[in-house]
Design a protein around this motif. Structure first.
Motif, PDB file in Angstrom:
ATOM      1  N   ARG A  94      22.950  23.383 -47.663  1.00 54.73           N
ATOM      2  CA  ARG A  94      21.955  22.647 -48.438  1.00 54.73           C
ATOM      3  C   ARG A  94      20.652  23.450 -48.622  1.00 54.73           C
ATOM      4  O   ARG A  94      20.115  23.530 -49.719  1.00 54.73           O
ATOM      5  CB  ARG A  94      21.594  21.330 -47.743  1.00 54.73           C
ATOM      6  CG  ARG A  94      22.748  20.534 -47.172  1.00 54.73           C
ATOM      7  CD  ARG A  94      23.561  19.830 -48.193  1.00 54.73           C
ATOM      8  NE  ARG A  94      24.492  18.899 -47.546  1.00 54.73           N
ATOM      9  CZ  ARG A  94      25.700  18.626 -47.996  1.00 54.73           C
ATOM     10  NH1 ARG A  94      26.148  19.204 -49.103  1.00 54.73           N
ATOM     11  NH2 ARG A  94      26.478  17.774 -47.363  1.00 54.73           N
ATOM     12  N   VAL A  95      20.153  24.025 -47.544  1.00 55.73           N
ATOM     13  CA  VAL A  95      18.853  24.697 -47.601  1.00 55.73           C
ATOM     14  C   VAL A  95      18.895  25.893 -48.542  1.00 55.73           C
ATOM     15  O   VAL A  95      17.968  26.114 -49.334  1.00 55.73           O
ATOM     16  CB  VAL A  95      18.409  25.128 -46.183  1.00 55.73           C
ATOM     17  CG1 VAL A  95      17.121  25.940 -46.254  1.00 55.73           C
ATOM     18  CG2 VAL A  95      18.211  23.907 -45.289  1.00 55.73           C
ATOM     19  N   ARG A  96      19.961  26.663 -48.458  1.00 57.98           N
ATOM     20  CA  ARG A  96      20.069  27.843 -49.323  1.00 57.98           C
ATOM     21  C   ARG A  96      20.022  27.452 -50.792  1.00 57.98           C
ATOM     22  O   ARG A  96      19.348  28.090 -51.610  1.00 57.98           O
ATOM     23  CB  ARG A  96      21.365  28.590 -49.011  1.00 57.98           C
ATOM     24  CG  ARG A  96      21.527  29.893 -49.776  1.00 57.98           C
ATOM     25  CD  ARG A  96      22.809  30.597 -49.384  1.00 57.98           C
ATOM     26  NE  ARG A  96      22.825  30.930 -47.968  1.00 57.98           N
ATOM     27  CZ  ARG A  96      23.858  31.501 -47.362  1.00 57.98           C
ATOM     28  NH1 ARG A  96      24.970  31.770 -48.041  1.00 57.98           N
ATOM     29  NH2 ARG A  96      23.806  31.786 -46.079  1.00 57.98           N
ATOM     30  N   VAL A  97      20.710  26.384 -51.147  1.00 55.99           N
ATOM     31  CA  VAL A  97      20.734  25.934 -52.541  1.00 55.99           C
ATOM     32  C   VAL A  97      19.353  25.467 -52.985  1.00 55.99           C
ATOM     33  O   VAL A  97      18.897  25.779 -54.090  1.00 55.99           O
ATOM     34  CB  VAL A  97      21.775  24.809 -52.715  1.00 55.99           C
ATOM     35  CG1 VAL A  97      21.643  24.139 -54.082  1.00 55.99           C
ATOM     36  CG2 VAL A  97      23.187  25.366 -52.552  1.00 55.99           C
ATOM     37  N   MET A  98      18.647  24.731 -52.128  1.00 56.72           N
ATOM     38  CA  MET A  98      17.322  24.245 -52.503  1.00 56.72           C
ATOM     39  C   MET A  98      16.334  25.395 -52.696  1.00 56.72           C
ATOM     40  O   MET A  98      15.482  25.359 -53.588  1.00 56.72           O
ATOM     41  CB  MET A  98      16.813  23.248 -51.449  1.00 56.72           C
ATOM     42  CG  MET A  98      17.554  21.924 -51.466  1.00 56.72           C
ATOM     43  SD  MET A  98      16.836  20.662 -50.368  1.00 56.72           S
ATOM     44  CE  MET A  98      17.375  21.258 -48.756  1.00 56.72           C
TER      45      MET A  98
ATOM     46  N   LEU B  54      13.158  28.878 -56.727  1.00 59.06           N
ATOM     47  CA  LEU B  54      12.912  30.157 -57.390  1.00 59.06           C
ATOM     48  C   LEU B  54      13.305  30.093 -58.866  1.00 59.06           C
ATOM     49  O   LEU B  54      12.625  30.672 -59.729  1.00 59.06           O
ATOM     50  CB  LEU B  54      13.684  31.269 -56.676  1.00 59.06           C
ATOM     51  CG  LEU B  54      13.226  31.572 -55.240  1.00 59.06           C
ATOM     52  CD1 LEU B  54      14.133  32.616 -54.602  1.00 59.06           C
ATOM     53  CD2 LEU B  54      11.773  32.037 -55.217  1.00 59.06           C
ATOM     54  N   GLY B  55      14.390  29.388 -59.162  1.00 61.10           N
ATOM     55  CA  GLY B  55      14.794  29.204 -60.556  1.00 61.10           C
ATOM     56  C   GLY B  55      13.767  28.432 -61.348  1.00 61.10           C
ATOM     57  O   GLY B  55      13.492  28.745 -62.517  1.00 61.10           O
ATOM     58  N   MET B  56      13.158  27.420 -60.726  1.00 63.80           N
ATOM     59  CA  MET B  56      12.100  26.663 -61.392  1.00 63.80           C
ATOM     60  C   MET B  56      10.917  27.558 -61.738  1.00 63.80           C
ATOM     61  O   MET B  56      10.319  27.424 -62.801  1.00 63.80           O
ATOM     62  CB  MET B  56      11.632  25.511 -60.487  1.00 63.80           C
ATOM     63  CG  MET B  56      12.602  24.361 -60.387  1.00 63.80           C
ATOM     64  SD  MET B  56      12.142  23.191 -59.068  1.00 63.80           S
ATOM     65  CE  MET B  56      10.479  22.727 -59.581  1.00 63.80           C
TER      66      MET B  56
ATOM     67  N   PRO C 149       7.695  29.105 -55.713  1.00 62.39           N
ATOM     68  CA  PRO C 149       8.120  30.148 -54.770  1.00 62.39           C
ATOM     69  C   PRO C 149       7.470  30.009 -53.395  1.00 62.39           C
ATOM     70  O   PRO C 149       8.078  30.378 -52.380  1.00 62.39           O
ATOM     71  CB  PRO C 149       7.689  31.448 -55.461  1.00 62.39           C
ATOM     72  CG  PRO C 149       6.643  31.052 -56.435  1.00 62.39           C
ATOM     73  CD  PRO C 149       7.000  29.679 -56.878  1.00 62.39           C
ATOM     74  N   VAL C 150       6.253  29.470 -53.340  1.00 63.01           N
ATOM     75  CA  VAL C 150       5.604  29.236 -52.046  1.00 63.01           C
ATOM     76  C   VAL C 150       6.420  28.236 -51.233  1.00 63.01           C
ATOM     77  O   VAL C 150       6.670  28.427 -50.026  1.00 63.01           O
ATOM     78  CB  VAL C 150       4.165  28.719 -52.250  1.00 63.01           C
ATOM     79  CG1 VAL C 150       3.531  28.358 -50.910  1.00 63.01           C
ATOM     80  CG2 VAL C 150       3.326  29.765 -52.976  1.00 63.01           C
ATOM     81  N   LEU C 151       6.863  27.175 -51.886  1.00 63.71           N
ATOM     82  CA  LEU C 151       7.672  26.165 -51.203  1.00 63.71           C
ATOM     83  C   LEU C 151       9.043  26.722 -50.824  1.00 63.71           C
ATOM     84  O   LEU C 151       9.592  26.370 -49.773  1.00 63.71           O
ATOM     85  CB  LEU C 151       7.822  24.934 -52.097  1.00 63.71           C
ATOM     86  CG  LEU C 151       8.341  23.654 -51.428  1.00 63.71           C
ATOM     87  CD1 LEU C 151       7.470  23.261 -50.244  1.00 63.71           C
ATOM     88  CD2 LEU C 151       8.406  22.519 -52.432  1.00 63.71           C
TER      89      LEU C 151
END
Length: 415
Positions: A73-77, A82-84, A174-176
């Motif tokens: 889950r974490v890797r996908v989030m 980064l995509g956003m 990216p900070v998040l």
């Protein structure tokens, strides 16, 4: 104590992700008129950017859910955040409508990972009796993001440009993503296990899940589609983007208040009752705005819609975690969320012509008409589902009617 403190910090990161995800989803809504003027196109044309976001947001959620079941889950989030960032840079600097639509579509495809994977993460790490309260808090944080987006977009547009609020997300995402790296995985990613077809077959063998996916399309249209036009209706009526943002920002504050009510009354009031009250409030909110779209009527509509969101949406999301076993919970919750936002995308597209012609009275009348059957069917279905779970528990039948997993004792209380 250290474990509780760490868990609290992890939940706070999820709330921040929900805030930013909703901020990104809503930020284009108050910008429909300014972006149309800036790009020299019609409001209906810019509405396509909103529709593209919602459509990709809905379509990509099952994909992210499947990936999170396998890779974590974490890797996908983190990749989603980064995509956003990349997508919002494209949107914020788009020189024409085509690139704006493309940027918003890519942003929707990326942000699609956040809510369903967060819900699955909560389902993996927390016992059932804490899930709905936590999901309600996730949605409340997202509602604050909704309010923040309308206010910030209005202020930034007034001070600088309609592009500034979109670029703000590109800076924060990216900070998040870096902060999310501190979170532990919810479960050990599947090494290979079930194939995609097997996972889909597993969830679609569950009768209640099949109902929920279809129902969620209509619920999403009512709950998350039509309210996007409150802000535009005020601006068309001659109100400034700042004033419109402040009025429609009440949606988020009302959703927070509704979330607190869910947390307070959760164990004493059934989910079916929450659903019924929320459905009535949403329908009333749209009806108030049919005769006129003044500051007062839109304020009432925004508040009622925000309360309805808090009461209903946490039930729909939690429902998805109840009907699916852990090994396919990611795809189950993402398919439910996909149906919700696909319905939202369809509704915004189908009424965009009315918005372009400034016929907001008929638009909100349609919204009320779509909401009414949702308000009637939802509580009945939820009550019947609770009865099914109670019978399974009483009979110790294990996987029972519709293929749902055996319920926990708390399931009966949450009916």
């Amino acid at each position: 104590m250290d474990k509780q403190r760490a868990e609290s910090k992890h939940l706070q990161l999820l709330y921040a992700g929900s805030f930013l995800g909703n901020f990104d989803r809503i930020v284009i809504t108050p910008l429909l008129l300014p972006a149309a003027k800036g790009l020299h196109v019609s409001v209906g044309s810019v509405t396509v950017a909103l529709t593209a976001y919602l459509l990709l947001f809905g379509i990509m959620q099952p994909v992210h859910g499947l990936i999170s079941d396998v890779f974590g889950r974490v890797r996908v989030m983190r990749f989603a955040l980064l995509g956003m960032c990349v997508a919002d840079v494209l949107s914020g600097f788009a020189p024409n409508l085509g690139l704006l639509i493309l940027g918003r579509a890519l942003a929707g495809a990326s942000a699609a990972a956040l809510l369903p994977v967060m819900v699955a993460y909560v389902g993996d790490r927390l016992p059932f009796e804490r899930r709905q309260r936590t999901v309600a808090s996730l949605l409340a944080a997202g509602a604050v993001g909704t309010a923040g987006a309308t206010v910030v977009a209005g202020v930034f547009t007034h001070l600088w440009s309609w592009r500034a609020a979109i670029l703000l997300v590109a800076v924060c995402a990216p900070v998040l993503a870096v902060a999310f790296g501190r979170m532990p995985e919810a479960h050990s990613p599947a090494p290979g296990g079930m194939r995609v077809g097997e996972r889909l077959a597993t969830v679609f063998r569950i009768g209640w899940f099949r109902f929920l996916v279809v129902f969620a399309v209509f619920e999403g249209a009512a709950m998350l589609g039509f309210f996007n036009f409150f802000n535009a209706a005020l601006q068309v009526g001659g109100h400034s983007i700042v004033d419109a943002g402040l009025v429609t920002g009440s949606y988020g504050l009302a959703a927070v208040a509704g979330g607190l009510a869910v947390r307070t009354l959760g164990e004493r009031v059934s989910a079916a009752t929450h659903f019924a009250v929320g459905g009535v409030l949403l329908c009333a909110g749209y009806l108030v705005c049919v005769p006129a779209q003044s500051m007062a009527t839109v304020l009432v509509g925004s508040v009622l819609s925000g309360l309805a969101f808090a009461l209903v949406q946490s039930i729909v999301q939690t429902w998805g975690t109840q009907v699916a076993p852990p090994q396919v919970r990611g795809i189950a919750t993402s398919l439910v969320a996909s149906a919700v936002y696909t319905g939202a995308a369809l509704s915004t597209y189908l009424v965009s012509g009315l918005a372009d012609e400034k016929h907001f009275g008929p638009l909100f009348a349609i919204a009320a008409a779509v909401t009414l059957p949702v308000a009637l069917v939802g509580p009945v279905a939820r009550a019947r589902f609770a009865t099914t779970l109670a019978r399974q528990q009483a009979g110790a039948a294990g996987p029972g009617a519709g293929g749902a997993p055996a319920p926990l004792p708390a399931d009966r209380r949450r009916g």
